[in-house]
Design a protein around this motif. Structure first.
Motif, PDB file in Angstrom:
ATOM      1  N   UNK A  66      63.169  -3.721  20.045  1.00 46.03           N
ATOM      2  CA  UNK A  66      62.244  -2.634  20.384  1.00 46.03           C
ATOM      3  C   UNK A  66      62.755  -1.888  21.631  1.00 46.03           C
ATOM      4  N   UNK A  67      63.097  -2.652  22.666  1.00 48.22           N
ATOM      5  CA  UNK A  67      63.511  -2.018  23.918  1.00 48.22           C
ATOM      6  C   UNK A  67      64.877  -1.335  23.786  1.00 48.22           C
ATOM      7  N   UNK A  68      65.703  -1.835  22.881  1.00 47.52           N
ATOM      8  CA  UNK A  68      67.008  -1.214  22.660  1.00 47.52           C
ATOM      9  C   UNK A  68      66.852   0.140  21.955  1.00 47.52           C
ATOM     10  N   UNK A  69      65.844   0.232  21.080  1.00 47.91           N
ATOM     11  CA  UNK A  69      65.760   1.417  20.209  1.00 47.91           C
ATOM     12  C   UNK A  69      64.761   2.479  20.651  1.00 47.91           C
ATOM     13  N   UNK A  70      63.742   2.091  21.436  1.00 50.86           N
ATOM     14  CA  UNK A  70      62.691   3.071  21.763  1.00 50.86           C
ATOM     15  C   UNK A  70      62.860   3.583  23.195  1.00 50.86           C
ATOM     16  N   UNK A  71      62.469   4.814  23.370  1.00 56.78           N
ATOM     17  CA  UNK A  71      62.585   5.417  24.696  1.00 56.78           C
ATOM     18  C   UNK A  71      61.197   5.521  25.339  1.00 56.78           C
ATOM     19  N   UNK A  72      61.068   5.013  26.543  1.00 57.11           N
ATOM     20  CA  UNK A  72      59.794   5.085  27.274  1.00 57.11           C
ATOM     21  C   UNK A  72      59.860   6.221  28.276  1.00 57.11           C
ATOM     22  N   UNK A 111      55.060   7.181  25.373  1.00 56.57           N
ATOM     23  CA  UNK A 111      54.710   7.912  26.596  1.00 56.57           C
ATOM     24  C   UNK A 111      53.537   7.181  27.236  1.00 56.57           C
ATOM     25  N   UNK A 112      53.653   6.873  28.526  1.00 57.16           N
ATOM     26  CA  UNK A 112      52.633   6.054  29.168  1.00 57.16           C
ATOM     27  C   UNK A 112      52.027   6.799  30.368  1.00 57.16           C
ATOM     28  N   UNK A 113      50.706   6.935  30.331  1.00 58.67           N
ATOM     29  CA  UNK A 113      49.956   7.503  31.452  1.00 58.67           C
ATOM     30  C   UNK A 113      49.414   6.350  32.293  1.00 58.67           C
ATOM     31  N   UNK A 145      56.821  10.030  15.308  1.00 60.57           N
ATOM     32  CA  UNK A 145      57.671   9.175  16.141  1.00 60.57           C
ATOM     33  C   UNK A 145      57.219   8.996  17.569  1.00 60.57           C
ATOM     34  N   UNK A 146      55.915   9.109  17.818  1.00 56.46           N
ATOM     35  CA  UNK A 146      55.438   9.071  19.200  1.00 56.46           C
ATOM     36  C   UNK A 146      54.158   8.239  19.302  1.00 56.46           C
ATOM     37  N   UNK A 147      54.100   7.404  20.353  1.00 54.97           N
ATOM     38  CA  UNK A 147      52.844   6.725  20.691  1.00 54.97           C
ATOM     39  C   UNK A 147      52.559   7.018  22.153  1.00 54.97           C
ATOM     40  N   UNK A 148      51.300   7.344  22.461  1.00 53.25           N
ATOM     41  CA  UNK A 148      50.909   7.622  23.847  1.00 53.25           C
ATOM     42  C   UNK A 148      49.884   6.566  24.261  1.00 53.25           C
ATOM     43  N   UNK A 149      50.053   6.007  25.455  1.00 56.73           N
ATOM     44  CA  UNK A 149      49.171   4.919  25.890  1.00 56.73           C
ATOM     45  C   UNK A 149      48.747   5.100  27.339  1.00 56.73           C
ATOM     46  N   UNK A 170      45.973  -1.510  18.256  1.00 56.22           N
ATOM     47  CA  UNK A 170      45.330  -0.414  17.520  1.00 56.22           C
ATOM     48  C   UNK A 170      46.346   0.691  17.175  1.00 56.22           C
ATOM     49  N   UNK A 171      47.057   1.185  18.170  1.00 58.77           N
ATOM     50  CA  UNK A 171      47.963   2.324  17.921  1.00 58.77           C
ATOM     51  C   UNK A 171      49.153   1.917  17.049  1.00 58.77           C
ATOM     52  N   UNK A 172      49.618   0.671  17.216  1.00 57.98           N
ATOM     53  CA  UNK A 172      50.768   0.254  16.410  1.00 57.98           C
ATOM     54  C   UNK A 172      50.357  -0.110  14.981  1.00 57.98           C
TER      55      UNK A 172
END
Ligand SMILES: [Zn+2]
Length: 288
Positions: A66-72, A111-113, A145-149, A170-172
């Motif tokens: 997950x950490x290798x492939x996704x951008x935070x 994307x994390x707030x 391709x986006x999740x916001x948390x 929930x979001x996943x």
């Protein structure tokens, strides 16, 4: 001669383009899981230390991928660090244990707030009326391709694993749902029988929850799940992992269908989560 050299070089370049990312991914997955990350999960993911060892081992590899492939990226002034990345990755990958998975292949960005974020909303009702509004959100999942948390809610949800509320699960769950091509509460299911059982069980339970919500009757599943079938699946996922014993007792068929889909039985470790969290609460109360 020059032509053949060109062809050989082109083939070598194509082979490298195919092999190198695969090699890098394998290297990332097989790298040791840092002690610092184990510490983060011990602090933030209430369920982590209660998982059987083989599932914890699987989780490490999934988190690595997950950490290798996704951008935070951080929003609203939040700086992304390992604590945020590892906590979110582990919570999201709980949904993938024991499954053949490409680890949310369509997802690119998280994307994390720092806290609940405000979004402008434009909605069209059945009569075609467009209304604009603003809403506070804890999380949002997009099919592109986006999740916001919201980080404070992520942390609350992953540390308290007994209240049935978990924004990452929930979001996943919405992300898994979208892998079938549309977000409709039915993720990719094996075979026609699987789909039929799913449809019968889910539509019956969804109707019940809608009735409960309409009459203001208390229910194990959050009333938000009565919004539509997609929200029902996301809410049922939260309940399945955070209140498995109650769900198995009061919604046995739904529990069995979800157990078949997620390929785990959270009852195997959840009693320990409950007693550990009760201990934390007692300690907290004694401080007062
Ligand atoms: Zn939702």
């Amino acid at each position: 001669m020059g032509y053949w050299i060109f062809v050989a070089l082109a083939l070598a370049a194509i082979a490298a383009a195919l092999v190198v990312p695969h090699y890098r991914l394998k290297k990332a997955i097989d790298a040791p899981f840092p002690d610092e990350w184990v510490g983060i999960l011990g602090r933030n993911n209430a369920v982590y230390q209660r998982l059987p060892q083989d599932l914890r081992h699987q989780l490490h590899k999934l988190v690595r991928q997950f950490l290798h492939q996704k951008h935070f990226s951080g929003a609203g002034g939040l700086e992304i660090d390992d604590e945020i990345r590892v906590t979110i990755a582990a919570e999201a990958c709980l949904l993938l244990l024991n499954r053949k998975t490409n680890v949310y292949p369509a997802l690119r960005y998280i994307i994390v707030y720092p806290a609940a974020f405000i979004v402008d909303r434009e909605e069209i009702d059945e009569a075609g009326v467009v209304s604009k509004g603003r809403a506070d959100l804890l999380g949002e999942s997009w099919s592109n391709g986006k999740v916001i948390l919201a980080w404070d809610d992520v942390l609350h949800g992953s540390r308290n694993f007994v209240d049935g509320e978990n924004v990452v699960l929930h979001e996943f769950a919405h992300q898994l749902d979208s892998e079938s091509g549309s977000v409709n509460g039915a993720p990719i299911l094996a075979g026609v029988n699987g789909l039929r059982t799913w449809a019968t069980t889910f539509s019956g339970e969804f109707d019940e929850l809608q009735k409960d919500a309409w009459h203001g009757k208390r229910s194990l599943l959050d009333h938000y799940g009565a919004t539509n079938p997609a929200e029902f699946f996301a809410v049922a996922t939260e309940t399945f992992f955070e209140k498995p014993a109650q769900m198995a007792k009061h919604h046995a068929e739904l529990f069995e269908v979800l157990k078949g889909y997620y390929r785990v039985d959270p009852r195997e470790w959840h009693a320990q989560v409950v007693s550990a969290q009760a201990g934390v609460r007692v300690k907290g109360q004694s401080k007062k």
